[in-house]
Design an enzyme around this catalytic site. Sequence first.
Site, PDB file in Angstrom:
ATOM      1  N   LYS A 156      -4.508   0.703   1.718  1.00 41.68           N
ATOM      2  CA  LYS A 156      -4.478   0.956   3.044  1.00 41.68           C
ATOM      3  C   LYS A 156      -5.688   1.806   3.294  1.00 41.68           C
ATOM      4  O   LYS A 156      -6.827   1.283   3.017  1.00 41.68           O
ATOM      5  CB  LYS A 156      -3.165   1.546   3.793  1.00 41.68           C
ATOM      6  N   ASP A 185       5.706  10.020   1.613  1.00 40.55           N
ATOM      7  CA  ASP A 185       4.685   8.739   1.686  1.00 40.55           C
ATOM      8  C   ASP A 185       3.570   8.935   2.728  1.00 40.55           C
ATOM      9  O   ASP A 185       3.962   8.986   3.733  1.00 40.55           O
ATOM     10  CB  ASP A 185       5.610   7.552   1.997  1.00 40.55           C
ATOM     11  N   TYR A 241       9.520   2.752   5.607  1.00 44.56           N
ATOM     12  CA  TYR A 241       8.521   1.332   5.149  1.00 44.56           C
ATOM     13  C   TYR A 241       9.927   0.523   4.748  1.00 44.56           C
ATOM     14  O   TYR A 241      10.466   0.577   3.869  1.00 44.56           O
ATOM     15  CB  TYR A 241       7.363   1.738   4.122  1.00 44.56           C
ATOM     16  N   ARG A 286      -3.739   0.044 -21.083  1.00 46.60           N
ATOM     17  CA  ARG A 286      -2.539   0.504 -20.071  1.00 46.60           C
ATOM     18  C   ARG A 286      -2.316   1.922 -20.155  1.00 46.60           C
ATOM     19  O   ARG A 286      -2.117   2.737 -19.167  1.00 46.60           O
ATOM     20  CB  ARG A 286      -1.286  -0.270 -20.782  1.00 46.60           C
TER      21      ARG A 286
HETATM   22  C1  PLP Z   1       2.052  -0.699   2.456  1.00 48.43           C
HETATM   23  C2  PLP Z   1       2.797   0.341   2.486  1.00 48.43           C
HETATM   24  C3  PLP Z   1       3.559   0.754   0.966  1.00 48.43           C
HETATM   25  C4  PLP Z   1       3.668  -0.449  -0.023  1.00 48.43           C
HETATM   26  O1  PLP Z   1       2.342  -0.047  -0.762  1.00 48.43           O
HETATM   27  P1  PLP Z   1       1.958  -1.814  -1.527  1.00 48.43           P
HETATM   28  O2  PLP Z   1       0.406  -1.372  -1.930  1.00 48.43           O
HETATM   29  O3  PLP Z   1       1.847  -2.874  -0.476  1.00 48.43           O
HETATM   30  O4  PLP Z   1       2.926  -2.055  -2.539  1.00 48.43           O
HETATM   31  C5  PLP Z   1       4.419   1.864   0.998  1.00 48.43           C
HETATM   32  N1  PLP Z   1       4.467   2.793   2.192  1.00 48.43           N
HETATM   33  C6  PLP Z   1       3.817   2.278   3.402  1.00 48.43           C
HETATM   34  C7  PLP Z   1       3.901   3.418   4.248  1.00 48.43           C
HETATM   35  C8  PLP Z   1       3.027   1.470   3.395  1.00 48.43           C
HETATM   36  O5  PLP Z   1       2.545   0.949   4.549  1.00 48.43           O
END
Ligand code: PLP
Length: 377
Positions: free
Chosen positions: A197, A172, A100, A47
């Site tokens: 992503k 983000d 988001y 961890r």
């Molecule tokens: C998918 C997404 C998240 C969240 O990420 P997870 O891996 O699904 O927890 C945050 N911000 C944006 C812009 C996203 O597309």
Amino acid sequence: MKFETAAIHAGQKPDPVTGSVVVPIHQTSTYAQDGVGGLRSGYEYSRTGNPTRTALETCLAALDGGARGLAFASGMAAEDTLVRTMCRPGDHVVIPADAYGGTYRLFNGVLSGWGVEHTPVDLSDLAAVRAALQPNTRLIWCETPTNPLLSIADVGALAEIAHGGGARLVVDNTFASPYLQLPLALGADAAVYSTTKYLGGHSDVVGGAVVVADAGLGAELGYAQNAIGAVPGAFDSWLVLRGIKTLGVRMERHCANAGRIADWLSGHPAVESVLYPGLPTHAGHDIAARQMRGYGGMVSFLASGGESAALDICSRTTVFILAESLGGVESLIEHPGRMTHASTANSPLQVLPSLVRLSVGIEDIDDLIADLDQAMS
Ligand SMILES: *Cc1c(COP(=O)(O)O)cnc(C)c1O
């Protein structure tokens, strides 16, 4: 080291024991000690630290030009740990009006209960951002381009406003990836990612990351990462690291394919309007041209026939797979109003029922356009 070289080599020297060219998956929870407290290479418990995760974190920091990178079990885990590190109960955060959906839910449904307040603001309206700052505003939370409306915020201008008001700026950067946009170089204090992503890029892992500009903040976040414990396992870290090696070439193809599709959709009678920052008609086009090196692989559009037309298109494609998520090599289509953003029904985000979102993959462009053509005629 330049970007594509760092993507393949940063944190990824051949294994000193075996010569393994690829970073091994250190699938272990604990590490043998030479006498009590005698750590052989700094690792004591996974961890707290794991060599495969360290390789990923070193690579992430290099790509974003940050002091430290930290990997998490999901994008949401990264966001939660970051806010709990940068804010205390009683603090206030400015968030995008079209954040988001999961980010909005985190602030509205979880962090508000911890005593962190938020104000949703249209971040493209800088006067509105200035007006929303309060004496206890600790953070401006920015997302650009946004999910799913592809709106653009000026990262440099927001950094100035935040720092002038005694706050910090988080971006983000999930939609752009560090290949297309470097928030820290534009003045942000931290970049946050869903590595699920584009960084992972193959729709086979859920993960998150934060890269910070300042080593002090990095140390605080490292403490919280271990204390809260929302860390990725070794195999998930390895999958993200493997995805990153091809990030540059994938993003080039995502951008080229998405640009062609945005142009094609723009002339289509079944389309009311196309949301893509690469189009000169997009409200944020000039800012995007300045702060991004390409416009990304996400394209949204409004179907002229309303919700039923949007739902029809989503159910008729065969190459574009009907699914949530984005950023993988395969093209996906979805209906944000009923799928990814259904949970934001009561949020300030207005997702129109005629909205369709495409995650344009890296397949052959002729096959992608032919698929949309048959689905929309
Ligand atoms: C998918 C997404 C998240 C969240 O990420 P997870 O891996 O699904 O927890 C945050 N911000 C944006 C812009 C996203 O597309």
